[in-house]
Design a protein around this motif. Sequence first.
Motif: not given
Length: 675
Positions: A329-338
Amino acid sequence: MEQHADSAPLLIAALLLLPLGGALFCGLFGHRLPRGLVGALAGSAPIAAFGCASALFQLVVAAPEGEQVGANFFTWLQAGPLQVDASFVVDPLSALMILMITGVGSLIHIYSLGYMEHDPGFARYFACLNLFTFAMLVLVLGDSLPLTFVGWEGVGLCSYLLVGFWFADEAKAAAGKKAFIVNRIGDVGFLLAMMLVLRNVGSLNYAHLHAAVDSGAVGGATATGICLALILAACGKSAQLPLYVWLPDAMAGPTPVSALIHAATMVTAGIYLVARVNWLLVASPTAMLLMATVGALTAFFAATVATVQRDIKKVLAYSTVSQLGFMFLAAGVGAYAAAMFHVLTHAFFKACLFLGAGSVIHGMQGEQDMRQMGGLSRRMPLTCATFLVATLSITGFPFLAGFVSKDAILWQVYSADAGAYAGTFSASARALWLLATLAAGLTSFYMWRLVYLTFFSGPLRAGAPVAAKVEESPFAMTAPLVLLALLAMFGGSLGWPASLGGHDALGHFLEPVLGASTELAGGSQRLEMGLMVLSTGVALCGFLLATVLFARGPHLLLGRLRQRPAPGWLHARLLGAWHVDAFYDVAIVQPWRWSAQVLLFEGFERRILGAALSGVGALMRGVGFFGQLLQNGNIQRYLAVFVIGLALALYGWIAPTGAHSWRGTQPAADSQEGR
């Protein structure tokens, strides 16, 4: 970029060869040597590799901007214009991964020395474990898609070998095959992605693909196609819907395997892959929205299933699927660092949980049913204490590692519609956030249920044995638990957010590879703090519900709930994991099995191929029948046949000569008659 050519090649070579050498040694000679020597050498390989990884990490930190830490050893593949080198790069992302792989892997190797002490496959186990470490390092260090794929397939092979480690048990062998086959379905996506990249870019190197995306040569439908193929691959390896079904069954392997491969490292390979090509995913908002949706649905779906499981490892397995959904989910919204931050903290607390479960199973002589447990806190105090710390972390107790990384994801998801991707996520970001928040509440419920049933409350079934003779596990098993518990407690400081007075050191360290995630975080720090309080409240509700139902054994309320038709039906669906496996069996497995049995075996093999082979056999039998008339042992018949054959041979030799002589006199007679 200038190539860093000092000590990096030597360190990278040592990092890779140490676990590979350990695997070869254990596999070839381990069965002939004392277990103590095998364990010492197999355990020292990842520890030494961790030293190399630490040195490489320091090189990355100290490297000037624009200087690359890596090594190109030789040309691996050369086909026309395509060239693939055995080249490995250590950047902030891969540096983080190699530290996690070797660090957590070393602790699990040490733990395994006690857990597998009396297993007859001791050397084979450590050979596979060392080989897995090597394959995982190749996966994260490779600077091209083919090298990543080599490591990708290597960890899949090791997963098959270790899940089915006790292959004499048919169920465990079947679990290994299931893990292998389902992952191969995802690998089709990886292969398709490489074909599309090769066709449109002409190279499979990450740097060349990145340049093509930046220049606009790869975009639109092409970028979406490549991204969808890579997401399919990631869904297989990271156990996302609909390819998650292999991971719960993978718990058939030894518990340390579950901790290392199926919780801390291999299952995060899909997250690593999408983070590695984050600049490609950004070019396809459709793919990102799909990935975010799959992640949120997986997180909630797996959390619901975990609430009723009875096997202690099955609860943790579905928990792993759910936590991987948070990362997706985090990667899907662009929050790759998270997402990568949660990969790291998840490795800490989930490895501690799995190894704690392994300590319980070891003490209970192989028993995994929580209904047979209860009151183990008095018999296994150190295991219980470390398990509690890891549980507090995964359930989001304030300021522990799991709390910090989980809330970083929830905040990024909630604020996705206010950032750079507002046009894509404005209609769905809040729904995804709500689904993830509910999954976090369910996480608290099922984890505290597990804790109560295992360590505090009595057994749920009347007459179940109480673990009166259980003792604490040996030091080799408890020492890694303590270290992992400390990491689960304080590991969140690596990504401490600004809203809590921190500087998000991990996020800034990963910026050169993943970009700055702060662009997505619209709104104020006060709103972020409010969301933290809300998610903590939801987790507290899950804790209170578990306390009411399970803190003192089989509570009356639970029995009444199960007697009602609707909750009883729901409980059966959850216990059967929503019958997804049964659906796959009916829709896919049985039709394939029927086609193999009826069409291929009965139709083609028996009727066509079998009839053809039977005809050839009948022909040969006929030839043999006539041959046996001659070969009957009768000497007189042999002489008669010999004489007849000799006569025929002489006739064949003499007859043409006589005919030639007769024909030779004919022209003279004709000539006289003419005159």
